[in-house]
Write a protein that holds these residues in place. Sequence first.
Motif, PDB file in Angstrom:
ATOM      1  N   ASN A 133       0.823  -1.208   0.000  1.00 42.36           N
ATOM      2  CA  ASN A 133       0.000   0.000   0.000  1.00 42.36           C
ATOM      3  C   ASN A 133       0.860   1.262   0.000  1.00 42.36           C
ATOM      4  N   MET A 134       1.933   1.253   0.776  1.00 41.52           N
ATOM      5  CA  MET A 134       2.833   2.407   0.808  1.00 41.52           C
ATOM      6  C   MET A 134       3.536   2.594  -0.535  1.00 41.52           C
ATOM      7  N   ILE A 135       3.958   1.480  -1.133  1.00 43.26           N
ATOM      8  CA  ILE A 135       4.648   1.558  -2.420  1.00 43.26           C
ATOM      9  C   ILE A 135       3.719   2.111  -3.496  1.00 43.26           C
ATOM     10  N   VAL A 136       2.489   1.598  -3.538  1.00 43.45           N
ATOM     11  CA  VAL A 136       1.532   2.062  -4.544  1.00 43.45           C
ATOM     12  C   VAL A 136       1.274   3.558  -4.374  1.00 43.45           C
ATOM     13  N   TYR A 137       1.153   3.993  -3.133  1.00 41.08           N
ATOM     14  CA  TYR A 137       0.964   5.438  -2.915  1.00 41.08           C
ATOM     15  C   TYR A 137       2.155   6.236  -3.451  1.00 41.08           C
ATOM     16  N   ALA A 138       3.372   5.769  -3.162  1.00 38.73           N
ATOM     17  CA  ALA A 138       4.565   6.485  -3.622  1.00 38.73           C
ATOM     18  C   ALA A 138       4.626   6.550  -5.147  1.00 38.73           C
ATOM     19  N   CYS A 139       3.958   5.615  -5.810  1.00 38.94           N
ATOM     20  CA  CYS A 139       3.931   5.577  -7.277  1.00 38.94           C
ATOM     21  C   CYS A 139       2.775   6.387  -7.862  1.00 38.94           C
ATOM     22  N   SER A 140       1.959   6.945  -7.025  1.00 43.79           N
ATOM     23  CA  SER A 140       0.723   7.569  -7.489  1.00 43.79           C
ATOM     24  C   SER A 140       0.904   9.035  -7.868  1.00 43.79           C
ATOM     25  N   PRO A 141      -0.034   9.577  -8.647  1.00 44.81           N
ATOM     26  CA  PRO A 141      -0.026  11.017  -8.913  1.00 44.81           C
ATOM     27  C   PRO A 141      -0.172  11.826  -7.626  1.00 44.81           C
ATOM     28  N   GLN A 142      -0.885  11.268  -6.643  1.00 43.78           N
ATOM     29  CA  GLN A 142      -1.108  11.984  -5.384  1.00 43.78           C
ATOM     30  C   GLN A 142       0.187  12.214  -4.603  1.00 43.78           C
ATOM     31  N   ALA A 143       1.229  11.425  -4.888  1.00 46.70           N
ATOM     32  CA  ALA A 143       2.496  11.550  -4.165  1.00 46.70           C
ATOM     33  C   ALA A 143       3.467  12.488  -4.872  1.00 46.70           C
ATOM     34  N   SER A 144       2.943  13.430  -5.634  1.00 48.27           N
ATOM     35  CA  SER A 144       3.779  14.282  -6.484  1.00 48.27           C
ATOM     36  C   SER A 144       4.746  15.165  -5.708  1.00 48.27           C
ATOM     37  N   ALA A 145       4.444  15.463  -4.442  1.00 49.11           N
ATOM     38  CA  ALA A 145       5.340  16.304  -3.645  1.00 49.11           C
ATOM     39  C   ALA A 145       6.219  15.498  -2.697  1.00 49.11           C
ATOM     40  N   THR A 146       6.205  14.193  -2.857  1.00 54.32           N
ATOM     41  CA  THR A 146       7.027  13.318  -2.024  1.00 54.32           C
ATOM     42  C   THR A 146       8.175  12.786  -2.859  1.00 54.32           C
ATOM     43  N   THR A 147       9.369  13.263  -2.595  1.00 56.58           N
ATOM     44  CA  THR A 147      10.540  12.775  -3.314  1.00 56.58           C
ATOM     45  C   THR A 147      11.777  12.913  -2.438  1.00 56.58           C
ATOM     46  N   GLY A 148      12.724  12.037  -2.630  1.00 59.20           N
ATOM     47  CA  GLY A 148      13.908  12.020  -1.792  1.00 59.20           C
ATOM     48  C   GLY A 148      13.625  11.536  -0.383  1.00 59.20           C
ATOM     49  N   ALA A 149      12.493  10.857  -0.206  1.00 64.68           N
ATOM     50  CA  ALA A 149      12.055  10.475   1.129  1.00 64.68           C
ATOM     51  C   ALA A 149      12.388   9.022   1.445  1.00 64.68           C
ATOM     52  N   ALA A 150      12.533   8.753   2.742  1.00 62.80           N
ATOM     53  CA  ALA A 150      12.647   7.393   3.250  1.00 62.80           C
ATOM     54  C   ALA A 150      11.332   7.106   3.968  1.00 62.80           C
ATOM     55  N   LEU A 151      10.445   6.402   3.288  1.00 64.31           N
ATOM     56  CA  LEU A 151       9.083   6.187   3.778  1.00 64.31           C
ATOM     57  C   LEU A 151       9.030   4.898   4.591  1.00 64.31           C
ATOM     58  N   ARG A 152       8.874   5.046   5.893  1.00 64.55           N
ATOM     59  CA  ARG A 152       8.933   3.897   6.782  1.00 64.55           C
ATOM     60  C   ARG A 152       7.570   3.234   6.921  1.00 64.55           C
ATOM     61  N   VAL A 153       7.548   1.937   6.705  1.00 64.53           N
ATOM     62  CA  VAL A 153       6.362   1.125   6.992  1.00 64.53           C
ATOM     63  C   VAL A 153       6.857  -0.066   7.817  1.00 64.53           C
ATOM     64  N   ASP A 154       7.511   0.311   8.933  1.00 55.61           N
ATOM     65  CA  ASP A 154       8.287  -0.634   9.740  1.00 55.61           C
ATOM     66  C   ASP A 154       7.604  -1.018  11.041  1.00 55.61           C
ATOM     67  N   GLY A 155       6.355  -0.574  11.223  1.00 51.56           N
ATOM     68  CA  GLY A 155       5.658  -0.888  12.454  1.00 51.56           C
ATOM     69  C   GLY A 155       6.227  -0.176  13.665  1.00 51.56           C
ATOM     70  N   GLY A 156       7.027   0.868  13.428  1.00 56.07           N
ATOM     71  CA  GLY A 156       7.607   1.636  14.516  1.00 56.07           C
ATOM     72  C   GLY A 156       8.867   1.025  15.102  1.00 56.07           C
ATOM     73  N   VAL A 157       9.492   0.088  14.380  1.00 57.81           N
ATOM     74  CA  VAL A 157      10.698  -0.577  14.886  1.00 57.81           C
ATOM     75  C   VAL A 157      11.838   0.413  15.123  1.00 57.81           C
ATOM     76  N   VAL A 158      12.040   1.308  14.156  1.00 55.80           N
ATOM     77  CA  VAL A 158      13.112   2.297  14.291  1.00 55.80           C
ATOM     78  C   VAL A 158      12.671   3.349  15.299  1.00 55.80           C
ATOM     79  N   ASP A 159      13.368   3.427  16.423  1.00 51.63           N
ATOM     80  CA  ASP A 159      12.928   4.246  17.552  1.00 51.63           C
ATOM     81  C   ASP A 159      13.450   5.669  17.415  1.00 51.63           C
ATOM     82  N   THR A 160      12.810   6.393  16.506  1.00 51.69           N
ATOM     83  CA  THR A 160      13.160   7.800  16.290  1.00 51.69           C
ATOM     84  C   THR A 160      11.931   8.524  15.793  1.00 51.69           C
ATOM     85  N   ILE A 161      11.853   9.818  16.082  1.00 53.94           N
ATOM     86  CA  ILE A 161      10.698  10.592  15.613  1.00 53.94           C
ATOM     87  C   ILE A 161      10.994  11.279  14.293  1.00 53.94           C
ATOM     88  N   ALA A 162      12.223  11.133  13.775  1.00 54.33           N
ATOM     89  CA  ALA A 162      12.587  11.779  12.504  1.00 54.33           C
ATOM     90  C   ALA A 162      12.801  10.727  11.433  1.00 54.33           C
TER      91      ALA A 162
END
Length: 264
Positions: free
Chosen positions: A235-264
């Motif tokens: 679902n996250m990948i499909v969104y990143a491929c969508s026209p709606q994600a036009s302002a999202t680039t150069g991002a590290a999009l986490r779908v990790d269930g919160g494993v990485v313990d950071t707010i950034a």
Amino acid sequence: MHIDLKGKTAIVTGSTAGIGLATAKGLAAAGAAVVVNGRTQQAVDRAVQAVRVAVPGAAASGIAADLGDIAGCAALVAQCPDCDILVNNVGIFGPQDFFEIPDSEWTLFFETNVMSGVRLSRAYLPGMAARGWGRVVFLSSESALNIPADMIHYGFTKTALLSVSRGLAKRMAGTGVTVNAVLPGPTLSEGVAAMLGDEVKATGRSLEDVAVDFVKTLRPSSILQRPASVEEVANMIVYACSPQASATTGAALRVDGGVVDTIA
């Protein structure tokens, strides 16, 4: 949100199972013509059929090519010389102690996990830029940030993908082409199921229960407290491929269930 990718061609590498196949189905459901990829024709044929069953009427085709070397990448590009969406999903993993990993294994992991995406991006990005629209997604991992001690060679490749995706996003600035990385956490794919298979057999417990214990034991920082499904990551990948994600680039999009313990 209605994602409409009609008229777009999407290549998803390593898509005969797991996150890749779920992504191919998701992109097909959004209307894209999807090209699946795997190492054998038999696996590719099964995946194409699976996409067509999941999405009746889907425009799905497949290319058998091992993307772990130059020849395999060239073969894929020769058979499909252009695309609008490239999902660099193909990858290998497996626990192995650092002191037992030979040079050949480091090279295999780098060629498969990193250079496949480098080579295909180099082939397809110019066409996307010329058309003024395109999407490239690299499948990184929470292991890029939270390097596993038992898979250092794997974590190293996933960190490299963050560098490549961020740098490419800058290189494509102003072209209408976005480049992002998606970072799954523990995900109940076929590969993970196989890795947990011995424990399932030894204990007689369900795969789902063993997988939950795996997450709680080896990824105790998980907020989700269970592995994600392949569909949740897709679902996250499909969104990143969508026209709606036009302002999202150069991002590290986490779908990790919160494993990485950071707010950034």
